[in-house]
Design a protein around this motif. Sequence first.
Motif, PDB file in Angstrom:
ATOM      1  N   GLU A  38       0.737  -1.281   0.175  1.00  0.00           N
ATOM      2  CA  GLU A  38      -0.061  -0.085  -0.129  1.00  0.00           C
ATOM      3  C   GLU A  38       0.855   1.222  -0.091  1.00  0.00           C
ATOM      4  O   GLU A  38       0.633   2.399  -0.444  1.00  0.00           O
ATOM      5  CB  GLU A  38      -0.770  -0.025   1.294  1.00  0.00           C
ATOM      6  CG  GLU A  38      -2.163  -0.969   1.107  1.00  0.00           C
ATOM      7  CD  GLU A  38      -2.965  -1.035   2.353  1.00  0.00           C
ATOM      8  OE1 GLU A  38      -2.544  -0.620   3.285  1.00  0.00           O
ATOM      9  OE2 GLU A  38      -3.858  -1.694   2.225  1.00  0.00           O
ATOM     10  N   ASN A  39       2.050   1.173   0.760  1.00  0.00           N
ATOM     11  CA  ASN A  39       2.767   2.441   0.622  1.00  0.00           C
ATOM     12  C   ASN A  39       3.818   2.180  -0.208  1.00  0.00           C
ATOM     13  O   ASN A  39       4.783   3.295  -0.592  1.00  0.00           O
ATOM     14  CB  ASN A  39       3.582   2.530   1.966  1.00  0.00           C
ATOM     15  CG  ASN A  39       2.490   2.937   3.136  1.00  0.00           C
ATOM     16  OD1 ASN A  39       2.202   3.815   3.280  1.00  0.00           O
ATOM     17  ND2 ASN A  39       2.298   1.773   4.049  1.00  0.00           N
ATOM     18  N   GLN A  40       3.784   1.419  -1.372  1.00  0.00           N
ATOM     19  CA  GLN A  40       4.753   1.317  -2.481  1.00  0.00           C
ATOM     20  C   GLN A  40       6.111   1.255  -2.138  1.00  0.00           C
ATOM     21  O   GLN A  40       6.821   2.272  -2.652  1.00  0.00           O
ATOM     22  CB  GLN A  40       4.248   2.439  -3.593  1.00  0.00           C
ATOM     23  CG  GLN A  40       2.905   2.062  -3.979  1.00  0.00           C
ATOM     24  CD  GLN A  40       2.489   3.193  -5.038  1.00  0.00           C
ATOM     25  OE1 GLN A  40       2.904   4.126  -5.226  1.00  0.00           O
ATOM     26  NE2 GLN A  40       1.242   2.977  -5.592  1.00  0.00           N
ATOM     27  N   SER A  41       6.615   0.717  -1.253  1.00  0.00           N
ATOM     28  CA  SER A  41       7.988   0.654  -0.684  1.00  0.00           C
ATOM     29  C   SER A  41       8.774   0.375  -1.728  1.00  0.00           C
ATOM     30  O   SER A  41       8.691  -0.822  -2.540  1.00  0.00           O
ATOM     31  CB  SER A  41       7.947  -0.252   0.278  1.00  0.00           C
ATOM     32  OG  SER A  41       9.202  -0.534   0.812  1.00  0.00           O
ATOM     33  N   LEU A  42       9.851   1.029  -1.839  1.00  0.00           N
ATOM     34  CA  LEU A  42      10.998   0.855  -2.705  1.00  0.00           C
ATOM     35  C   LEU A  42      12.206   0.054  -2.401  1.00  0.00           C
ATOM     36  O   LEU A  42      12.968  -0.558  -2.952  1.00  0.00           O
ATOM     37  CB  LEU A  42      11.557   2.383  -3.382  1.00  0.00           C
ATOM     38  CG  LEU A  42      10.463   3.143  -4.194  1.00  0.00           C
ATOM     39  CD1 LEU A  42      11.157   4.490  -4.446  1.00  0.00           C
ATOM     40  CD2 LEU A  42      10.146   2.285  -5.294  1.00  0.00           C
ATOM     41  N   ASN A  43      12.088  -0.060  -0.906  1.00  0.00           N
ATOM     42  CA  ASN A  43      13.493  -0.813  -0.352  1.00  0.00           C
ATOM     43  C   ASN A  43      12.478  -1.782   0.765  1.00  0.00           C
ATOM     44  O   ASN A  43      12.838  -1.640   1.864  1.00  0.00           O
ATOM     45  CB  ASN A  43      14.183   0.250   0.260  1.00  0.00           C
ATOM     46  CG  ASN A  43      15.430  -0.675   0.764  1.00  0.00           C
ATOM     47  OD1 ASN A  43      15.815  -1.517   0.399  1.00  0.00           O
ATOM     48  ND2 ASN A  43      16.070   0.197   1.440  1.00  0.00           N
ATOM     49  N   ALA A  44      11.625  -2.788   0.246  1.00  0.00           N
ATOM     50  CA  ALA A  44      10.881  -3.465   1.195  1.00  0.00           C
ATOM     51  C   ALA A  44      11.479  -4.411   1.932  1.00  0.00           C
ATOM     52  O   ALA A  44      11.233  -4.683   3.267  1.00  0.00           O
ATOM     53  CB  ALA A  44       9.682  -4.321   0.237  1.00  0.00           C
ATOM     54  N   GLU A  45      12.854  -4.918   1.440  1.00  0.00           N
ATOM     55  CA  GLU A  45      13.715  -5.660   2.471  1.00  0.00           C
ATOM     56  C   GLU A  45      13.970  -5.189   3.571  1.00  0.00           C
ATOM     57  O   GLU A  45      13.871  -5.754   4.614  1.00  0.00           O
ATOM     58  CB  GLU A  45      14.867  -6.359   1.383  1.00  0.00           C
ATOM     59  CG  GLU A  45      14.476  -7.248   0.398  1.00  0.00           C
ATOM     60  CD  GLU A  45      14.342  -6.337  -1.001  1.00  0.00           C
ATOM     61  OE1 GLU A  45      14.191  -5.109  -1.042  1.00  0.00           O
ATOM     62  OE2 GLU A  45      14.617  -6.981  -2.174  1.00  0.00           O
ATOM     63  N   GLU A  46      14.469  -3.851   3.407  1.00  0.00           N
ATOM     64  CA  GLU A  46      14.960  -3.220   4.672  1.00  0.00           C
ATOM     65  C   GLU A  46      13.634  -2.554   5.484  1.00  0.00           C
ATOM     66  O   GLU A  46      13.779  -2.632   6.786  1.00  0.00           O
ATOM     67  CB  GLU A  46      15.748  -1.956   4.191  1.00  0.00           C
ATOM     68  CG  GLU A  46      17.038  -2.264   3.501  1.00  0.00           C
ATOM     69  CD  GLU A  46      17.987  -3.054   4.478  1.00  0.00           C
ATOM     70  OE1 GLU A  46      18.204  -2.623   5.785  1.00  0.00           O
ATOM     71  OE2 GLU A  46      18.606  -4.023   3.898  1.00  0.00           O
ATOM     72  N   GLU A  47      12.637  -2.155   5.060  1.00  0.00           N
ATOM     73  CA  GLU A  47      11.382  -1.643   5.695  1.00  0.00           C
ATOM     74  C   GLU A  47      10.513  -3.024   6.450  1.00  0.00           C
ATOM     75  O   GLU A  47      10.055  -2.438   7.268  1.00  0.00           O
ATOM     76  CB  GLU A  47      10.551  -0.881   4.533  1.00  0.00           C
ATOM     77  CG  GLU A  47      11.376   0.412   4.396  1.00  0.00           C
ATOM     78  CD  GLU A  47      10.321   1.115   3.327  1.00  0.00           C
ATOM     79  OE1 GLU A  47       9.254   1.149   3.529  1.00  0.00           O
ATOM     80  OE2 GLU A  47      11.121   1.854   2.540  1.00  0.00           O
TER      81      GLU A  47
END
Length: 106
Positions: A91-100
């Motif tokens: 939903e937040n269109q994370s560009l760094n999902a692995e870290e977040e």
Amino acid sequence: MVVSVVSAAAEYTEKIKKELYELGFECEADTEGDTVQKKIRNAQLAQFNFILVCGQKEVDSNTVNVRTRDNKVHGEFSLEELIRRFTYLKENQSLNAEEEFINVPQ
């Protein structure tokens, strides 16, 4: 990618894959006879952001063990918590999902 550690976890692995896919997440399952290390390495080479490892312990506790493509192990999460975190990142269109992933707010 959902990876089974033992053949007894293959059905559970497929169940998780199906549930995630139905919620709109791209997901595949590896229940073949390779070693766990080879399955994880194949998932990394295929550029899967998250590798969910399922063994007998995870089947018994209804959880998954989460790793990221960069081989960081985040530990066990219930399926509900995993879906909550994935949904937040999507939903937040994370560009760094692995870290977040580990820092997703409650």
